[in-house]
Design a protein around this motif. Structure first.
Motif, short mmCIF file in Angstrom:
data_model
loop_
_atom_site.label_atom_id
_atom_site.label_comp_id
_atom_site.label_asym_id
_atom_site.label_seq_id
_atom_site.Cartn_x
_atom_site.Cartn_y
_atom_site.Cartn_z
N ILE A 66 53.04 58.05 -97.40
CA ILE A 66 52.43 56.50 -97.88
C ILE A 66 52.10 56.03 -96.42
O ILE A 66 52.93 55.65 -95.70
CB ILE A 66 53.44 56.10 -98.67
CG1 ILE A 66 53.61 56.65 -100.04
CG2 ILE A 66 52.73 54.62 -99.08
CD1 ILE A 66 55.21 56.21 -100.59
N ALA A 67 50.85 55.63 -96.34
CA ALA A 67 50.34 55.11 -94.94
C ALA A 67 50.47 53.55 -95.11
O ALA A 67 50.13 53.17 -96.05
CB ALA A 67 48.99 55.48 -94.87
N ALA A 68 51.19 52.99 -94.01
CA ALA A 68 51.20 51.54 -94.04
C ALA A 68 50.87 51.01 -92.65
O ALA A 68 51.27 51.60 -91.60
CB ALA A 68 52.65 51.11 -94.33
N GLY A 69 50.35 49.93 -92.50
CA GLY A 69 49.83 49.33 -91.39
C GLY A 69 48.59 49.29 -91.26
O GLY A 69 47.81 50.04 -90.74
N GLY A 70 47.98 48.07 -91.18
CA GLY A 70 46.42 47.63 -90.87
C GLY A 70 45.51 47.97 -91.95
O GLY A 70 44.22 47.99 -91.79
N ILE A 71 46.11 48.50 -93.22
CA ILE A 71 45.04 48.82 -94.16
C ILE A 71 45.04 47.72 -95.10
O ILE A 71 45.75 47.12 -95.87
CB ILE A 71 45.74 49.97 -94.93
CG1 ILE A 71 46.14 51.26 -94.13
CG2 ILE A 71 44.89 50.29 -96.09
CD1 ILE A 71 46.97 52.24 -94.62
N GLN A 91 56.53 53.51 -80.52
CA GLN A 91 55.72 53.07 -81.64
C GLN A 91 54.26 53.23 -81.40
O GLN A 91 53.70 52.76 -80.45
CB GLN A 91 56.09 51.54 -81.88
CG GLN A 91 57.48 51.33 -82.04
CD GLN A 91 58.36 51.64 -83.36
OE1 GLN A 91 57.98 51.43 -84.62
NE2 GLN A 91 58.83 53.12 -83.12
N VAL A 92 53.54 53.77 -82.39
CA VAL A 92 51.90 54.15 -82.37
C VAL A 92 51.41 53.58 -83.55
O VAL A 92 52.03 53.29 -84.71
CB VAL A 92 51.99 55.54 -82.18
CG1 VAL A 92 52.53 55.88 -80.91
CG2 VAL A 92 52.31 56.52 -83.14
N GLY A 93 49.95 53.67 -83.56
CA GLY A 93 49.37 53.19 -84.78
C GLY A 93 49.43 54.07 -86.01
O GLY A 93 49.57 55.32 -85.89
N THR A 94 49.10 53.43 -87.23
CA THR A 94 49.08 54.49 -88.11
C THR A 94 48.33 55.67 -88.30
O THR A 94 48.63 56.60 -88.51
CB THR A 94 48.58 53.16 -89.62
OG1 THR A 94 49.30 51.92 -89.23
CG2 THR A 94 48.55 54.04 -90.63
N PHE A 95 46.92 55.46 -87.75
CA PHE A 95 46.35 56.72 -87.94
C PHE A 95 46.36 57.39 -86.62
O PHE A 95 45.86 58.86 -86.73
CB PHE A 95 44.65 55.99 -87.93
CG PHE A 95 44.20 55.33 -89.19
CD1 PHE A 95 44.66 55.89 -90.12
CD2 PHE A 95 43.96 54.04 -89.06
CE1 PHE A 95 44.49 54.78 -91.43
CE2 PHE A 95 43.82 53.30 -90.22
CZ PHE A 95 43.90 53.89 -91.41
N THR A 137 58.84 55.26 -88.38
CA THR A 137 57.82 54.70 -87.34
C THR A 137 57.57 55.83 -86.45
O THR A 137 56.71 55.68 -85.55
CB THR A 137 58.42 53.31 -86.80
OG1 THR A 137 59.51 53.75 -85.97
CG2 THR A 137 58.71 52.48 -87.93
N THR A 138 58.10 56.75 -86.56
CA THR A 138 57.91 58.11 -85.59
C THR A 138 58.39 59.37 -86.47
O THR A 138 58.61 59.09 -87.53
CB THR A 138 59.05 57.93 -84.48
OG1 THR A 138 60.49 58.23 -85.19
CG2 THR A 138 59.26 56.74 -83.62
N GLN A 148 54.83 54.00 -91.29
CA GLN A 148 54.73 52.56 -90.75
C GLN A 148 54.07 52.54 -89.41
O GLN A 148 54.69 52.73 -88.44
CB GLN A 148 55.86 51.68 -90.87
CG GLN A 148 55.79 50.25 -90.88
CD GLN A 148 56.81 49.41 -90.55
OE1 GLN A 148 57.89 49.61 -89.93
NE2 GLN A 148 56.86 48.12 -90.92
N GLY A 149 52.93 52.30 -89.36
CA GLY A 149 52.05 52.19 -88.11
C GLY A 149 52.51 51.07 -87.37
O GLY A 149 52.90 50.01 -87.88
N LEU A 150 52.12 50.95 -85.96
CA LEU A 150 52.23 49.76 -85.36
C LEU A 150 51.71 48.44 -85.81
O LEU A 150 51.85 47.23 -85.36
CB LEU A 150 51.92 50.03 -83.76
CG LEU A 150 52.19 48.99 -82.80
CD1 LEU A 150 53.71 48.67 -82.59
CD2 LEU A 150 51.84 49.47 -81.33
N GLU A 151 50.31 48.67 -86.44
CA GLU A 151 49.67 47.41 -86.95
C GLU A 151 50.45 46.67 -88.13
O GLU A 151 50.17 45.53 -88.35
CB GLU A 151 48.51 47.99 -87.47
CG GLU A 151 47.43 48.89 -86.58
CD GLU A 151 47.82 50.31 -86.66
OE1 GLU A 151 46.66 51.22 -86.55
OE2 GLU A 151 48.87 50.67 -86.93
#
Length: 345
Positions: free
Chosen positions: A211-216, A192-196, A154-155, A173-176
């Motif tokens: 691997i992007a995760a969060g809000g997708i 904690q910050v957003g995915t993008f 997450t960071t 893992q983004g905040l979303e």
């Protein structure tokens, strides 16, 4: 070799493991559609893990991801339990429940030798972890049968730690993201910050596949994640309303309502920050409370309230896990969700 070749899947789309919301049926459906199906094992006994893996293997020869937590079980703390029961006492009185008879409740076990023994005969192709990584000896056992190891960061600091301690790919893992935050090096939520925002920072910091995760939840999110350096995406909330999930009708209705537009991080349901739809409990106690005991001890005292409220058709005390893009949930088969996501590739 690309990540999808390494993982043995046709599409760079991973289904997020969602304990309590799915079993092997969702993982099988995702695998048959070309993605990587996941089996959440943190709340399963070794026997149940074996049963779920056996069901998956009987249905498809596709690779599977088994997921575990790596938290340190907390020491019993009578004072913390007393504070927690005092915070919940008015609700117990409201439902006519005895707060002195709180059951042990469902646990969330960290990955250990017993879990490793249970999954080893099935040789799962992918093993993923939340809250860090297990001890080196267990990690060596997993890699000895050829499994690829994924873990959530997450960071940037967590990503670097995972890269240095044996992860083969990192789930950013983004905040979303819905459900539990994978944070493990610090407890401060301001990290904690957003995915993008996080994704390009991690891309610059480590050389492993991301691997992007969060809000997708749709093709546009997939395309954006890949443009920012992700080789694949992990999607959870978009699958929750599929017929293959096992969430309650109450949770399903909430996900498809306007309530799903308001989510927050809360520690009330487990003792650790996790994102879900805002409920009465979260509004009245505050989503993050010092009264909640350490993970996963908060769950036990919430369980009777949840059961009593759900019996009346209310989700006031239910963990309605959801990401910030929950309004994209649709009651369609998992294969259709995969097909829509794949349009962004």
């Amino acid at each position: 070799m690309s990540l999808i070749q390494t993982l043995g899947i046709a599409l760079p789309i991973l289904q997020a493991p969602m304990a309590g919301a799915q079993g092997s049926a969702l993982a099988i459906a995702v695998a048959r559609a070309g993605g990587l199906g996941a089996l959440p094992c943190a709340m399963l006994s070794p026997e149940a893990m074996a049963e779920e893996l056996a069901a998956f293997r009987a249905a498809t020869d596709a690779p599977v991801n088994v997921n575990f937590f790596c938290h340190a079980p907390p020491a019993p703390d009578a004072d913390a339990q007393t504070r927690w029961q005092a915070a919940l006492a008015p609700y117990y009185a409201e439902f006519g429940l005895d707060i002195g008879a709180v059951p042990a409740g469902p646990g969330r076990r960290p990955f250990d030798a017993a879990a490793c023994d249970a999954i080893a005969p099935f040789r799962p192709e992918v093993v993923s972890f939340h809250f860090g990584l297990p001890e080196a000896a267990l990690l060596e056992r997993i890699k000895a049968w050829g499994a690829r190891v994924l873990a959530s960061a997450t960071t940037v600091e967590e990503a670097r730690w995972l890269a240095a301690h044996g992860a083969d790919a990192i789930i950013v893992q983004g905040l979303e993201a819905g459900g539990h935050r994978g944070m493990f090096l610090a407890e401060e939520l301001t990290t904690q910050v957003g995915t993008f925002a996080l994704l390009p920072q991690v891309r610059e910091a480590v050389d492993l596949p991301l691997i992007a995760a969060g809000g997708i939840a749709d093709a546009r999110g997939v395309a954006a994640a890949r443009a920012l350096g992700a080789e694949a995406v992990q999607v959870g909330t978009a699958f929750l309303c599929c017929p293959e999930s096992i969430i309650s009708a109450l949770h399903r209705r909430a996900l498809m309502s306007d309530a799903a537009r308001h989510t927050a991080l809360t520690n009330l349901y487990s003792g650790r920050p996790a994102r879900g739809i805002v409920t009465r409990l979260m509004r009245e106690l505050g989503p993050m409370s010092d009264a909640a005991p350490a993970f996963p001890l908060a769950t036990a005292a919430i369980a009777p309230l949840r059961a009593a409220a759900e019996a009346r058709g209310s989700g006031d005390f239910s963990p309605l896990w959801a990401g910030q893009n929950a309004s994209r949930c649709r009651e369609v088969p998992a294969a259709e969700v995969i097909a829509r996501l794949a349009e962004g590739l």
